[in-house]
Design a protein around this motif. Structure first.
Motif, mmCIF file in Angstrom:
data_model
loop_
_atom_site.group_PDB
_atom_site.id
_atom_site.type_symbol
_atom_site.label_atom_id
_atom_site.label_comp_id
_atom_site.label_asym_id
_atom_site.label_seq_id
_atom_site.Cartn_x
_atom_site.Cartn_y
_atom_site.Cartn_z
ATOM 1 N N ALA A 21 72.586 3.342 21.965
ATOM 2 C CA ALA A 21 73.272 3.785 23.179
ATOM 3 C C ALA A 21 73.468 5.296 23.168
ATOM 4 C CB ALA A 21 74.618 3.076 23.308
ATOM 5 N N ALA A 22 73.862 5.834 22.014
ATOM 6 C CA ALA A 22 74.073 7.280 21.915
ATOM 7 C C ALA A 22 72.783 8.045 22.165
ATOM 8 C CB ALA A 22 74.643 7.623 20.537
ATOM 9 N N GLY A 23 71.668 7.508 21.648
ATOM 10 C CA GLY A 23 70.380 8.146 21.890
ATOM 11 C C GLY A 23 70.031 8.177 23.364
ATOM 12 N N LYS A 24 70.286 7.072 24.052
ATOM 13 C CA LYS A 24 70.003 7.017 25.486
ATOM 14 C C LYS A 24 70.922 7.954 26.267
ATOM 15 C CE LYS A 24 67.917 2.433 25.535
ATOM 16 N NZ LYS A 24 67.922 1.068 26.083
ATOM 17 N N ALA A 25 72.185 8.062 25.820
ATOM 18 C CA ALA A 25 73.122 8.966 26.494
ATOM 19 C C ALA A 25 72.662 10.418 26.354
ATOM 20 C CB ALA A 25 74.526 8.794 25.910
ATOM 21 N N ARG A 26 72.199 10.778 25.156
ATOM 22 C CA ARG A 26 71.696 12.141 24.958
ATOM 23 C C ARG A 26 70.440 12.390 25.799
ATOM 24 N NH1 ARG A 26 73.394 11.207 19.488
ATOM 25 N NH2 ARG A 26 71.336 10.341 19.014
ATOM 26 N N ASP A 27 69.514 11.427 25.793
ATOM 27 C CA ASP A 27 68.283 11.583 26.573
ATOM 28 C C ASP A 27 68.579 11.718 28.065
ATOM 29 O OD1 ASP A 27 66.881 11.388 24.215
ATOM 30 O OD2 ASP A 27 66.300 9.279 24.518
ATOM 31 N N PHE A 28 69.600 11.004 28.518
ATOM 32 C CA PHE A 28 69.984 11.040 29.932
ATOM 33 C C PHE A 28 70.681 12.357 30.288
ATOM 34 C CE2 PHE A 28 73.481 9.878 32.983
ATOM 35 C CZ PHE A 28 72.692 9.738 34.118
ATOM 36 N N GLY A 29 71.191 13.034 29.275
ATOM 37 C CA GLY A 29 71.976 14.241 29.527
ATOM 38 C C GLY A 29 73.368 13.918 30.015
ATOM 39 N N ALA A 30 73.949 12.860 29.462
ATOM 40 C CA ALA A 30 75.270 12.404 29.905
ATOM 41 C C ALA A 30 76.313 13.510 29.772
ATOM 42 C CB ALA A 30 75.695 11.186 29.084
ATOM 43 N N GLN A 31 77.150 13.608 30.789
ATOM 44 C CA GLN A 31 78.242 14.586 30.782
ATOM 45 C C GLN A 31 79.607 13.917 30.648
ATOM 46 O OE1 GLN A 31 76.900 16.149 34.620
ATOM 47 N NE2 GLN A 31 76.551 18.143 33.644
ATOM 48 N N ALA A 32 79.649 12.611 30.806
ATOM 49 C CA ALA A 32 80.892 11.846 30.641
ATOM 50 C C ALA A 32 80.526 10.391 30.395
ATOM 51 C CB ALA A 32 81.796 11.970 31.868
#
Length: 379
Positions: free
Chosen positions: A82-93
């Motif tokens: 999940a963390a990898g996908k959040a980083r790839d997505f460029g999550a801001q929150a």
């Protein structure tokens, strides 16, 4: 004079239907963030609980990535994925929508996606060195209190469970919407509700960290939960009872986040890690023998809780009341009902005896032989 510190989530909203107004309520936390990583599980998503919140966020111009692969007792691999996908997505929150597992996952993803500290270095107490992304917790069950705690528990390796307890795990906002819990089945309502009562009981009896604020919250939580749990089970659409369950779980969460849990949780962890018994049910099953064992050292505290609940001021009255609630809700009370036998006890007891994060909080010291005996009482 009793010196202590107390921390909790800085912004809490309690409102029926609040999740439908998520984009407006979340504005103080989200600020300029437009890329939101939404953490949930397939059951919550299939039930349609997130639909209106997602629609409102997208209508207001947010770009949302929905991660719905969370499972019970979340394994490290799922959290790291999940963390990898959040980083790839460029999550801001990060926004969590679900029970304890999605919320625990989201809190750790916030740290991993917002910093560069390895997960392996975060386990334990106050080992987190990063701040993390802004996060909002929205519970759909009334039990874990994870929306207001600084704790996340993950499954490491094949079966072991390890906890992270650190200030950066506190979310920036918790939104409690009792409407989201109206469809919760009787069994889940009972197990998660008793789980919340366990949080309050163990916070009140923590021999290292209890303080006047955690005590007040624990007692208030117990009163709310005792008064609402059977009504919520028998009348699943009773919004008042559902609201009291959510409030009770949150108050208990605030209490145990500052005065952590003890032997009940330590003995419950192997049931979840090895046999995949839901966390709330695990706590419910092991609660009675631990209460009886602790009564020698915690009689006055158990009596105070019993009196606060309108019972005779004694440990035996508290124990009887918790057994009555379990019986009335119809949940399992024996290990054998969960597919666990005498042969499994030594392995579970070894895991418990090694739990140096929780056992020191217990009002009475447990040895390996004590743990074995307590499990044997409920086979």
């Amino acid at each position: 004079m009793h010196n202590f510190s107390f921390r909790t989530v800085p912004h809490i909203v309690f409102e029926a239907g609040a999740s439908k107004r998520l984009s407006k309520l979340a504005a103080p936390v989200l600020k300029d963030a437009k890329r939101l990583f939404f953490v949930t599980d397939k059951g919550v998503r299939k039930a349609g609980l997130i639909d209106e919140a997602l629609a409102a966020l997208k209508a207001d111009g947010f770009d949302v990535f929905v991660f719905d692969e969370v499972v019970a007792d979340p394994p490290e691999a799922v959290v790291l994925g999940a963390a990898g996908k959040a980083r790839d997505f460029g999550a801001q929150a990060i926004i969590a929508f679900g029970g304890g597992s999605p919320m625990d996952t989201a809190k750790v993803v916030s740290l991993l996606a917002g910093g560069d500290q390895p997960l392996s270095e975060m386990y334990g107490v106050e080992q987190v060195q990063v701040t993390g992304l802004p996060s909002i917790m929205i519970p759909t069950t009334a039990g874990t209190g994870s929306e207001v705690t600084n704790v996340a528990v993950l499954t490491t390796g094949a079966t072991s469970k390890r906890g992270i307890a650190a200030g950066p795990l506190y979310a920036d906002m918790a939104i409690l919407d009792p409407e989201l819990t109206l469809g919760l089945p009787r069994h889940a309502t009972a197990a998660t509700g008793i789980d919340a009562m366990v949080h309050a009981i163990e916070a009140f009896t923590n021999k290292r960290s209890k303080n006047p604020v955690s005590d007040a919250l624990a007692l208030a939580a117990l009163k709310k939960l005792q008064g609402a749990i059977l009504t919520a089970c028998d009348e699943p659409s009773n919004i008042e009872a559902r609201g009291d369950m959510l409030l009770g779980a949150m108050l208990a969460g605030q209490a145990f986040s500052n005065s952590p849990v003890g032997a009940v949780h330590a003995m419950a962890y192997p049931l979840g890690g090895i046999f995949h018994v839901p966390h709330g049910l695990s706590n419910s099953v092991v609660l009675p023998p631990v209460l009886k064992f602790n009564a020698v050292a915690a009689e006055n505290l158990y009596a105070e809780m019993a009196g606060h609940l309108g019972l005779e001021a004694s440990s035996s009255a508290l124990i009887t009341e918790m057994e009555r609630i379990a019986d009335a809700t119809g949940i399992e009370t024996r290990l054998s009902q969960l597919g666990i036998s005498h042969n499994d006890i030594p392995r579970m007891a070894e895991d418990v005896a090694a739990n140096d994060r929780l056992l020191p909080n217990n009002p009475r010291e447990l040895t390996y032989d004590d743990i074995v005996r307590l499990y044997e009482e409920i086979v």
